[in-house]
Write a protein that holds these residues in place. Structure first.
Motif, PDB file in Angstrom:
ATOM      1  N   PHE A 179      -0.148  -8.357   3.868  1.00  0.00           N
ATOM      2  CA  PHE A 179       1.118  -8.263   4.594  1.00  0.00           C
ATOM      3  C   PHE A 179       1.328  -9.466   5.514  1.00  0.00           C
ATOM      4  O   PHE A 179       2.452  -9.936   5.688  1.00  0.00           O
ATOM      5  CB  PHE A 179       1.181  -6.955   5.394  1.00  0.00           C
ATOM      6  CG  PHE A 179       1.533  -5.762   4.560  1.00  0.00           C
ATOM      7  CD1 PHE A 179       2.800  -5.626   4.023  1.00  0.00           C
ATOM      8  CD2 PHE A 179       0.592  -4.772   4.298  1.00  0.00           C
ATOM      9  CE1 PHE A 179       3.131  -4.525   3.240  1.00  0.00           C
ATOM     10  CE2 PHE A 179       0.910  -3.673   3.511  1.00  0.00           C
ATOM     11  CZ  PHE A 179       2.182  -3.550   2.980  1.00  0.00           C
TER      12      PHE A 179
ATOM     13  N   LEU B 281       0.892   4.123  10.873  1.00  0.00           N
ATOM     14  CA  LEU B 281       1.064   3.606   9.521  1.00  0.00           C
ATOM     15  C   LEU B 281       2.285   4.240   8.852  1.00  0.00           C
ATOM     16  O   LEU B 281       3.082   3.552   8.198  1.00  0.00           O
ATOM     17  CB  LEU B 281      -0.199   3.888   8.706  1.00  0.00           C
ATOM     18  CG  LEU B 281      -0.301   3.249   7.325  1.00  0.00           C
ATOM     19  CD1 LEU B 281      -0.291   1.734   7.430  1.00  0.00           C
ATOM     20  CD2 LEU B 281      -1.571   3.732   6.617  1.00  0.00           C
ATOM     21  N   PHE B 282       2.459   5.544   9.044  1.00  0.00           N
ATOM     22  CA  PHE B 282       3.599   6.263   8.473  1.00  0.00           C
ATOM     23  C   PHE B 282       4.922   5.650   8.950  1.00  0.00           C
ATOM     24  O   PHE B 282       5.807   5.353   8.134  1.00  0.00           O
ATOM     25  CB  PHE B 282       3.517   7.741   8.880  1.00  0.00           C
ATOM     26  CG  PHE B 282       4.744   8.549   8.548  1.00  0.00           C
ATOM     27  CD1 PHE B 282       4.947   9.028   7.262  1.00  0.00           C
ATOM     28  CD2 PHE B 282       5.682   8.841   9.524  1.00  0.00           C
ATOM     29  CE1 PHE B 282       6.077   9.775   6.950  1.00  0.00           C
ATOM     30  CE2 PHE B 282       6.817   9.583   9.232  1.00  0.00           C
ATOM     31  CZ  PHE B 282       7.015  10.055   7.937  1.00  0.00           C
TER      32      PHE B 282
ATOM     33  N   LEU C  61       2.634  -3.637  10.564  1.00  0.00           N
ATOM     34  CA  LEU C  61       1.892  -2.947   9.510  1.00  0.00           C
ATOM     35  C   LEU C  61       0.506  -3.572   9.322  1.00  0.00           C
ATOM     36  O   LEU C  61      -0.491  -2.863   9.149  1.00  0.00           O
ATOM     37  CB  LEU C  61       2.699  -3.025   8.210  1.00  0.00           C
ATOM     38  CG  LEU C  61       2.334  -2.084   7.069  1.00  0.00           C
ATOM     39  CD1 LEU C  61       2.222  -0.651   7.549  1.00  0.00           C
ATOM     40  CD2 LEU C  61       3.365  -2.195   5.965  1.00  0.00           C
TER      41      LEU C  61
ATOM     42  N   GLU D 131      -5.575  -5.358   2.621  1.00  0.00           N
ATOM     43  CA  GLU D 131      -4.163  -4.970   2.662  1.00  0.00           C
ATOM     44  C   GLU D 131      -3.473  -5.608   3.861  1.00  0.00           C
ATOM     45  O   GLU D 131      -2.335  -6.084   3.761  1.00  0.00           O
ATOM     46  CB  GLU D 131      -4.026  -3.450   2.734  1.00  0.00           C
ATOM     47  CG  GLU D 131      -4.436  -2.714   1.473  1.00  0.00           C
ATOM     48  CD  GLU D 131      -4.306  -1.210   1.639  1.00  0.00           C
ATOM     49  OE1 GLU D 131      -3.182  -0.725   1.817  1.00  0.00           O
ATOM     50  OE2 GLU D 131      -5.352  -0.527   1.608  1.00  0.00           O
TER      51      GLU D 131
ATOM     52  N   VAL E 280       9.309  -0.925   7.311  1.00  0.00           N
ATOM     53  CA  VAL E 280       9.287  -1.988   6.298  1.00  0.00           C
ATOM     54  C   VAL E 280      10.189  -1.618   5.122  1.00  0.00           C
ATOM     55  O   VAL E 280      10.988  -2.439   4.652  1.00  0.00           O
ATOM     56  CB  VAL E 280       7.839  -2.245   5.818  1.00  0.00           C
ATOM     57  CG1 VAL E 280       7.827  -3.105   4.566  1.00  0.00           C
ATOM     58  CG2 VAL E 280       7.050  -2.936   6.930  1.00  0.00           C
ATOM     59  N   LYS E 281      10.092  -0.378   4.645  1.00  0.00           N
ATOM     60  CA  LYS E 281      10.945   0.059   3.526  1.00  0.00           C
ATOM     61  C   LYS E 281      12.421   0.024   3.923  1.00  0.00           C
ATOM     62  O   LYS E 281      13.287  -0.407   3.140  1.00  0.00           O
ATOM     63  CB  LYS E 281      10.549   1.464   3.083  1.00  0.00           C
ATOM     64  CG  LYS E 281      11.352   1.959   1.876  1.00  0.00           C
ATOM     65  CD  LYS E 281      10.951   3.358   1.470  1.00  0.00           C
ATOM     66  CE  LYS E 281      11.696   3.792   0.189  1.00  0.00           C
ATOM     67  NZ  LYS E 281      13.152   3.700   0.292  1.00  0.00           N
TER      68      LYS E 281
ATOM     69  N   LEU F 163       6.308  -6.456   9.238  1.00  0.00           N
ATOM     70  CA  LEU F 163       5.127  -6.733   8.406  1.00  0.00           C
ATOM     71  C   LEU F 163       3.887  -6.956   9.267  1.00  0.00           C
ATOM     72  O   LEU F 163       2.785  -6.500   8.928  1.00  0.00           O
ATOM     73  CB  LEU F 163       5.382  -7.957   7.528  1.00  0.00           C
ATOM     74  CG  LEU F 163       6.418  -7.776   6.407  1.00  0.00           C
ATOM     75  CD1 LEU F 163       6.754  -9.130   5.779  1.00  0.00           C
ATOM     76  CD2 LEU F 163       5.920  -6.809   5.342  1.00  0.00           C
TER      77      LEU F 163
ATOM     78  N   ARG G 243      13.567  -3.575   3.951  1.00  0.00           N
ATOM     79  CA  ARG G 243      13.638  -4.069   2.563  1.00  0.00           C
ATOM     80  C   ARG G 243      14.919  -3.566   1.899  1.00  0.00           C
ATOM     81  O   ARG G 243      15.647  -4.324   1.260  1.00  0.00           O
ATOM     82  CB  ARG G 243      12.433  -3.580   1.759  1.00  0.00           C
ATOM     83  CG  ARG G 243      11.159  -4.361   1.932  1.00  0.00           C
ATOM     84  CD  ARG G 243      10.175  -3.955   0.836  1.00  0.00           C
ATOM     85  NE  ARG G 243       8.810  -4.211   1.200  1.00  0.00           N
ATOM     86  CZ  ARG G 243       8.205  -5.384   1.086  1.00  0.00           C
ATOM     87  NH1 ARG G 243       8.872  -6.426   0.640  1.00  0.00           N
ATOM     88  NH2 ARG G 243       6.931  -5.524   1.437  1.00  0.00           N
TER      89      ARG G 243
ATOM     90  N   LEU H  34      -3.151  -1.644   9.811  1.00  0.00           N
ATOM     91  CA  LEU H  34      -4.101  -1.652   8.690  1.00  0.00           C
ATOM     92  C   LEU H  34      -5.418  -2.303   9.098  1.00  0.00           C
ATOM     93  O   LEU H  34      -6.500  -1.858   8.705  1.00  0.00           O
ATOM     94  CB  LEU H  34      -3.492  -2.383   7.496  1.00  0.00           C
ATOM     95  CG  LEU H  34      -2.403  -1.610   6.737  1.00  0.00           C
ATOM     96  CD1 LEU H  34      -1.637  -2.540   5.806  1.00  0.00           C
ATOM     97  CD2 LEU H  34      -3.007  -0.442   5.956  1.00  0.00           C
TER      98      LEU H  34
ATOM     99  N   GLU I 237       5.377   1.834   7.829  1.00  0.00           N
ATOM    100  CA  GLU I 237       5.738   1.742   6.413  1.00  0.00           C
ATOM    101  C   GLU I 237       7.208   2.095   6.198  1.00  0.00           C
ATOM    102  O   GLU I 237       7.901   1.480   5.386  1.00  0.00           O
ATOM    103  CB  GLU I 237       4.841   2.662   5.578  1.00  0.00           C
ATOM    104  CG  GLU I 237       3.431   2.117   5.375  1.00  0.00           C
ATOM    105  CD  GLU I 237       2.548   3.050   4.587  1.00  0.00           C
ATOM    106  OE1 GLU I 237       2.845   4.278   4.567  1.00  0.00           O
ATOM    107  OE2 GLU I 237       1.552   2.583   4.000  1.00  0.00           O
ATOM    108  N   LYS I 238       7.697   3.093   6.953  1.00  0.00           N
ATOM    109  CA  LYS I 238       9.110   3.465   6.857  1.00  0.00           C
ATOM    110  C   LYS I 238      10.007   2.328   7.348  1.00  0.00           C
ATOM    111  O   LYS I 238      11.075   2.076   6.774  1.00  0.00           O
ATOM    112  CB  LYS I 238       9.369   4.739   7.672  1.00  0.00           C
ATOM    113  CG  LYS I 238       9.009   6.023   6.952  1.00  0.00           C
ATOM    114  CD  LYS I 238       9.463   7.235   7.729  1.00  0.00           C
ATOM    115  CE  LYS I 238       9.370   8.493   6.881  1.00  0.00           C
ATOM    116  NZ  LYS I 238      10.293   8.499   5.742  1.00  0.00           N
TER     117      LYS I 238
END
Length: 511
Positions: free
Chosen positions: A259, A202-203, A243, A255, A209-210, A240, A213, A247, A206-207
């Motif tokens: 996504f 997940l860590f 992620l 959640e 995806v960020k 996505l 973005r 999840l 998420e990085k």
């Protein structure tokens, strides 16, 4: 450590020769080429250090030496690792990345990177470190593709990230460093997910995806060519979905679905653009529907899940990859089993089993998953002789892949004991039950609800065998556990996903 004198483009040509052999699955020759390329890259970094020291003041000299020494130490670690393993890399046919059902729709980056097309985009000041980062990334793929050591692959990916200098992200030629960061973090998440380290996965996801973005929102990137932007959006859809899958694995279903919905919106826009521009992107609409179906299935929303599985088939027709066909048939079989349509479930599961054996061979976790539900159907039909045969096959696979201390193995052991018990094979039932108790105590603790249920079954079997004293002793242990002040009633409700209570019905299967 001594290094060869650097010659112009020696590192590039040797690296790209490694890419050629890598693509041909000649992994040890590729490793040898990458090792030679890294050695040349260290020489280039040493030369750069000597050049920079001639023009730097005292403070700058200390900073420069520290930076270069850090890079050299990291590359030496990689060189040590690859030299230790040259000759040991063997392509693993059992690991077909992305084909296992748990990995469908997930995106990793497993093609080695060639240097020649991107050399012009590398900055001169820290180009050697970035090239070393790319070579290190490729070496990590050798470990991943040979399934030799995922921990080593993860460490190499972290080194690859550490070698990228911050200035490589500045200016118009920053896409190489940006893409490498995206690929390395995605692969770290992928490896963590495969190892069921979901918080780590997940860590990293998420990085990713960020990171994508931020890249898409960057004005300078928005001025790039349309192909580059569409490619990045395709990667964003994949990120996505990655992620969403992790999840889903951690039971954060709402959640996860959020996504997937975002990926669907992007995917539909991307699909329209692809058809208009003739861009050939890595986008698969069926994977979006499949991911939705899986989340609905785990939420026990069976009708919605069935609709999404059927949508996968309708939208793509007969062009679905075999692994996706197998996963859809398995999912539909699981749903129909839960809805007690045993005939329809068996048809779908047998179709899935045929495809999965073709893809993975006899001993694979996906094969075991499908066989297990087939065993459950036979068990519920009271076709006990066939059920025990199937359960034994499942148990054999699970012992090899997971070992005894795994929830799937324990669940199968429980059902093996139940079928032997209902067939009057008390000695075999006792052996399976005792093995489940030992493994359960080690994995879950002595007061876990699964262990308690297995102890109750063991007591019943001992009673059937006429061993009344041993049976009473076992039941006393159960009472002591339940009456213990350390055990709360809710522990038995919220415990591990191996349900209790089935011993009320003789021979009934665990879920």
């Amino acid at each position: 450590m001594t290094y060869p004198e650097p010659t112009r483009y020696a590192h590039q040509s040797t690296h790209d020769l490694g890419v050629y052999f890598h693509s041909k699955d000649d992994l040890n020759i590729a490793a040898n080429c990458y090792e030679k390329s890294l050695a040349h890259q260290v020489s280039s970094i040493v030369n750069s250090l000597q050049r920079d020291l001639l023009t730097a003041n005292h403070f700058e000299s200390l900073t420069t030496v520290h930076q270069y020494q850090s890079s050299i130490r990291l590359i030496e670690d990689v060189l040590h690792t690859v030299r230790q393993n040259i000759g040991r890399f063997v392509p693993c046919p059992k690991r077909q990345l992305g084909k296992e059902s748990s990995l469908i729709a997930m995106k990793g980056f497993f093609e080695p990177i060639e240097l020649k097309p991107i050399m012009a985009a590398l900055k001169r000041e820290h180009g050697a470190e970035t090239i070393a980062a790319i070579t290190t990334f490729n070496i990590s793929l050798l470990f991943i593709s040979s399934h030799q050591c995922d921990d080593t692959a993860a460490e190499l990916l972290k080194i690859s990230l550490a070698l990228i200098h911050p200035t490589e992200f500045m200016g118009e030629n920053s896409s190489v460093a940006s893409d490498l960061v995206m690929m390395a973090m995605a692969n770290l998440g992928y490896l963590s997910y495969m190892s069921e380290k979901y918080e780590e996965a997940l860590f990293y996801f998420e990085k990713v995806v960020k990171h994508i973005r931020d890249t898409l929102e960057d004005k300078q990137f928005q001025e790039s060519g349309s192909d580059l932007i569409l490619s990045k959006i395709t990667h964003f859809v994949g990120a996505l979905l990655n992620l969403a899958r992790v999840l889903d694995a951690t039971e954060c279903y709402d959640e996860a679905m959020a996504f997937v919905s975002e990926a669907c919106v992007l995917g539909n826009s991307l699909k329209m653009t692809l058809s208009q521009n003739g861009y050939n992107g890595d986008f698969d609409e069926a994977e979006l529907s499949f991911t939705k179906a899986i989340i609905h299935l785990h939420k026990e929303e069976y009708d919605q899940s069935l609709d999404m599985f059927n949508s996968c088939k309708r939208n793509v027709g007969g062009s679905l990859p075999l692994e996706l066909q197998a996963a859809i048939s398995h999912g539909m079989g699981q749903i129909l089993f839960e809805k007690r349509n045993l005939h329809g479930a068996m048809e779908n599961l047998l179709a899935a089993l045929t495809l999965r054996k073709k893809l993975f061979g006899e001993k694979h976790s996906d094969v075991a998953d499908t066989l297990y539900i087939i065993g459950r159907i036979l068990h519920d039909r009271e076709e006990y002789a066939d059920a025990i045969g199937v359960y034994e096959k499942v148990l054999d696979i699970q012992r090899d892949i997971f070992g005894l201390e795994h929830q799937d193995t324990l669940k199968t052991l429980c059902n093996v004991a139940r079928v032997h018990q209902v067939r009057g094979e008390s000695d075999d039932a006792l052996n399976a039950c005792s093995e489940a108790i030992r493994a359960g105590q080690s994995m879950l603790g002595a007061s876990h609800s699964f262990v308690v249920e297995m102890l109750m079954m063991k007591g019943a079997i001992l009673h059937e065998l006429g061993q009344g004293e041993s049976a009473m002793s076992t039941f006393d242990r159960v009472v002591q556990i339940i009456d213990s002040p350390e055990v709360k009633a809710e522990d038995f409700i919220n415990d591990f996903r191996i349900p209790s209570g089935y011993n009320i019905i003789p021979g009934a299967a665990a879920a």
